[in-house]
Design a protein around this motif. Structure first.
Motif, PDB file in Angstrom:
ATOM      1  N   LYS A   1      66.263  72.881  58.908  1.00 48.74           N
ATOM      2  CA  LYS A   1      66.010  74.315  58.720  1.00 48.74           C
ATOM      3  C   LYS A   1      66.086  74.627  57.227  1.00 48.74           C
ATOM      4  O   LYS A   1      67.102  74.360  56.584  1.00 48.74           O
ATOM      5  N   PRO A   2      65.030  75.209  56.643  1.00 51.52           N
ATOM      6  CA  PRO A   2      65.064  75.552  55.212  1.00 51.52           C
ATOM      7  C   PRO A   2      66.200  76.531  54.903  1.00 51.52           C
ATOM      8  O   PRO A   2      66.487  77.440  55.688  1.00 51.52           O
ATOM      9  N   LEU A   3      66.827  76.332  53.771  1.00 52.71           N
ATOM     10  CA  LEU A   3      67.955  77.152  53.350  1.00 52.71           C
ATOM     11  C   LEU A   3      67.569  78.631  53.260  1.00 52.71           C
ATOM     12  O   LEU A   3      68.364  79.499  53.593  1.00 52.71           O
ATOM     13  N   VAL A   4      66.348  78.905  52.843  1.00 49.25           N
ATOM     14  CA  VAL A   4      65.888  80.283  52.704  1.00 49.25           C
ATOM     15  C   VAL A   4      65.952  81.005  54.053  1.00 49.25           C
ATOM     16  O   VAL A   4      66.345  82.171  54.124  1.00 49.25           O
TER      17      VAL A   4
ATOM     18  N   LEU B   1      66.567  75.838  45.297  1.00 47.86           N
ATOM     19  CA  LEU B   1      67.028  76.318  46.597  1.00 47.86           C
ATOM     20  C   LEU B   1      65.908  76.298  47.627  1.00 47.86           C
ATOM     21  O   LEU B   1      66.149  76.073  48.812  1.00 47.86           O
ATOM     22  N   SER B   2      64.689  76.495  47.169  1.00 49.32           N
ATOM     23  CA  SER B   2      63.550  76.497  48.088  1.00 49.32           C
ATOM     24  C   SER B   2      63.266  75.114  48.674  1.00 49.32           C
ATOM     25  O   SER B   2      62.529  74.992  49.648  1.00 49.32           O
ATOM     26  N   GLU B   3      63.871  74.060  48.123  1.00 49.76           N
ATOM     27  CA  GLU B   3      63.670  72.697  48.628  1.00 49.76           C
ATOM     28  C   GLU B   3      64.788  72.228  49.541  1.00 49.76           C
ATOM     29  O   GLU B   3      64.652  71.211  50.210  1.00 49.76           O
ATOM     30  N   ILE B   4      65.907  72.938  49.561  1.00 51.71           N
ATOM     31  CA  ILE B   4      67.081  72.504  50.318  1.00 51.71           C
ATOM     32  C   ILE B   4      66.955  72.961  51.764  1.00 51.71           C
ATOM     33  O   ILE B   4      66.482  74.055  52.048  1.00 51.71           O
ATOM     34  N   SER B   5      67.402  72.106  52.680  1.00 53.17           N
ATOM     35  CA  SER B   5      67.426  72.475  54.095  1.00 53.17           C
ATOM     36  C   SER B   5      68.701  71.922  54.730  1.00 53.17           C
ATOM     37  O   SER B   5      69.384  71.087  54.135  1.00 53.17           O
ATOM     38  N   MET B   6      69.013  72.401  55.929  1.00 45.99           N
ATOM     39  CA  MET B   6      70.198  71.949  56.656  1.00 45.99           C
ATOM     40  C   MET B   6      69.762  71.361  57.990  1.00 45.99           C
ATOM     41  O   MET B   6      68.758  71.783  58.569  1.00 45.99           O
ATOM     42  N   TYR B   7      70.560  70.423  58.472  1.00 47.53           N
ATOM     43  CA  TYR B   7      70.238  69.745  59.717  1.00 47.53           C
ATOM     44  C   TYR B   7      70.559  70.608  60.932  1.00 47.53           C
ATOM     45  O   TYR B   7      71.613  71.219  61.007  1.00 47.53           O
ATOM     46  N   THR B   8      69.620  70.615  61.883  1.00 50.81           N
ATOM     47  CA  THR B   8      69.882  71.164  63.212  1.00 50.81           C
ATOM     48  C   THR B   8      69.564  70.031  64.182  1.00 50.81           C
ATOM     49  O   THR B   8      69.061  68.979  63.778  1.00 50.81           O
ATOM     50  N   TYR B   9      69.844  70.258  65.447  1.00 53.91           N
ATOM     51  CA  TYR B   9      69.555  69.210  66.433  1.00 53.91           C
ATOM     52  C   TYR B   9      68.059  69.021  66.645  1.00 53.91           C
ATOM     53  O   TYR B   9      67.622  67.953  67.052  1.00 53.91           O
ATOM     54  N   SER B  10      67.252  70.023  66.348  1.00 54.04           N
ATOM     55  CA  SER B  10      65.819  69.919  66.589  1.00 54.04           C
ATOM     56  C   SER B  10      65.008  69.618  65.330  1.00 54.04           C
ATOM     57  O   SER B  10      63.989  68.942  65.403  1.00 54.04           O
TER      58      SER B  10
ATOM     59  N   PRO C   1      60.684  85.279  54.262  1.00 51.12           N
ATOM     60  CA  PRO C   1      60.801  84.541  53.004  1.00 51.12           C
ATOM     61  C   PRO C   1      59.461  84.413  52.292  1.00 51.12           C
ATOM     62  O   PRO C   1      58.432  84.207  52.921  1.00 51.12           O
ATOM     63  N   LYS C   2      59.527  84.539  50.962  1.00 50.99           N
ATOM     64  CA  LYS C   2      58.336  84.384  50.130  1.00 50.99           C
ATOM     65  C   LYS C   2      58.546  83.166  49.238  1.00 50.99           C
ATOM     66  O   LYS C   2      58.778  83.279  48.055  1.00 50.99           O
ATOM     67  N   VAL C   3      58.493  81.996  49.839  1.00 54.14           N
ATOM     68  CA  VAL C   3      58.726  80.767  49.096  1.00 54.14           C
ATOM     69  C   VAL C   3      57.399  80.078  48.866  1.00 54.14           C
ATOM     70  O   VAL C   3      56.704  79.731  49.816  1.00 54.14           O
ATOM     71  N   GLU C   4      57.063  79.908  47.605  1.00 55.87           N
ATOM     72  CA  GLU C   4      55.856  79.163  47.290  1.00 55.87           C
ATOM     73  C   GLU C   4      56.134  77.688  47.503  1.00 55.87           C
ATOM     74  O   GLU C   4      57.276  77.260  47.560  1.00 55.87           O
ATOM     75  N   ASN C   5      55.102  76.928  47.552  1.00 53.22           N
ATOM     76  CA  ASN C   5      55.237  75.494  47.723  1.00 53.22           C
ATOM     77  C   ASN C   5      56.003  74.908  46.538  1.00 53.22           C
ATOM     78  O   ASN C   5      55.592  75.028  45.391  1.00 53.22           O
ATOM     79  N   ALA C   6      57.122  74.274  46.809  1.00 49.50           N
ATOM     80  CA  ALA C   6      57.964  73.717  45.753  1.00 49.50           C
ATOM     81  C   ALA C   6      57.226  72.644  44.956  1.00 49.50           C
ATOM     82  O   ALA C   6      57.424  72.519  43.751  1.00 49.50           O
ATOM     83  N   GLU C   7      56.363  71.894  45.620  1.00 46.82           N
ATOM     84  CA  GLU C   7      55.605  70.857  44.913  1.00 46.82           C
ATOM     85  C   GLU C   7      54.687  71.487  43.873  1.00 46.82           C
ATOM     86  O   GLU C   7      54.523  70.963  42.776  1.00 46.82           O
ATOM     87  N   THR C   8      54.085  72.605  44.202  1.00 48.49           N
ATOM     88  CA  THR C   8      53.210  73.306  43.265  1.00 48.49           C
ATOM     89  C   THR C   8      54.005  73.744  42.040  1.00 48.49           C
ATOM     90  O   THR C   8      53.544  73.607  40.909  1.00 48.49           O
ATOM     91  N   ILE C   9      55.201  74.262  42.276  1.00 48.45           N
ATOM     92  CA  ILE C   9      56.058  74.698  41.168  1.00 48.45           C
ATOM     93  C   ILE C   9      56.396  73.517  40.270  1.00 48.45           C
ATOM     94  O   ILE C   9      56.309  73.606  39.046  1.00 48.45           O
TER      95      ILE C   9
END
Length: 159
Positions: A60-63, A48-57, A130-138
């Motif tokens: 945006k991360p799902l978190v 979930l920490s890697e998923i995002s949604m599209y905005t016009y700008s 949000p307390k999301v660590e770097n997904a790549e590190t995980i």
């Protein structure tokens, strides 16, 4: 809100918590019913920490979106994902007014609200930053654990 180890698995309803790494994949526990399943490395899995949604700008991360819902609902449940599409879209516009209406579908909004309500029922949503660590590190840590386990097993077999 800490969703580092919360997974969405393609073809499986709901969300899962990553429990342990196995030789051929990993063990995950369903947040819906608590059942544990093994998931192979070939399964399509997203943190979930890697998923995002599209905005016009930007994307945006799902978190951040889940946090916005938690703020709007005062950490309570959101509207049901089973509402009709017009209600869902209107609700989502309150949460994320600049979302890209051409690339974010009603089905995406339904899935997001369903996930939020699952996380909320388990007490995993929060209005805090949000307390999301770097997904790549995980990912790197998980890969290292697998390599270490394989090396240990090879050493034991040779003895």
């Amino acid at each position: 809100m800490n969703v580092d180890k919360i997974l969405a698995i393609a073809g499986k309803p709901g969300l899962f918590e990553l429990k342990i790494q196995t030789r051929s994949g990993f063990l995950a526990e369903s947040l819906l019913d608590g059942k544990k399943i093994t998931v192979g490395m070939r399964s399509n899995v997203s943190l979930l920490s890697e998923i995002s949604m599209y905005t016009y700008s930007e994307e945006k991360p799902l978190v951040e979106i889940l946090r916005a819902i938690a703020i709007k609902e005062n950490e309570g449940p959101a509207i049901s994902h089973k509402e009709d599409n017009t209600k869902l879209v209107a609700y989502f516009k309150e949460i994320l007014p600049d979302y890209d209406e051409e690339r974010v579908y009603a089905s995406d909004i339904k899935k997001l609200l369903n996930w939020y309500n699952i996380l909320q029922a388990k007490g995993l949503v929060s209005k805090e930053e949000p307390k999301v660590e770097n997904a790549e590190t995980i990912k790197e840590e998980v890969v290292e654990e697998v390599k270490e386990k394989k090396a240990t097993k090879k050493t034991k077999k040779e003895e």
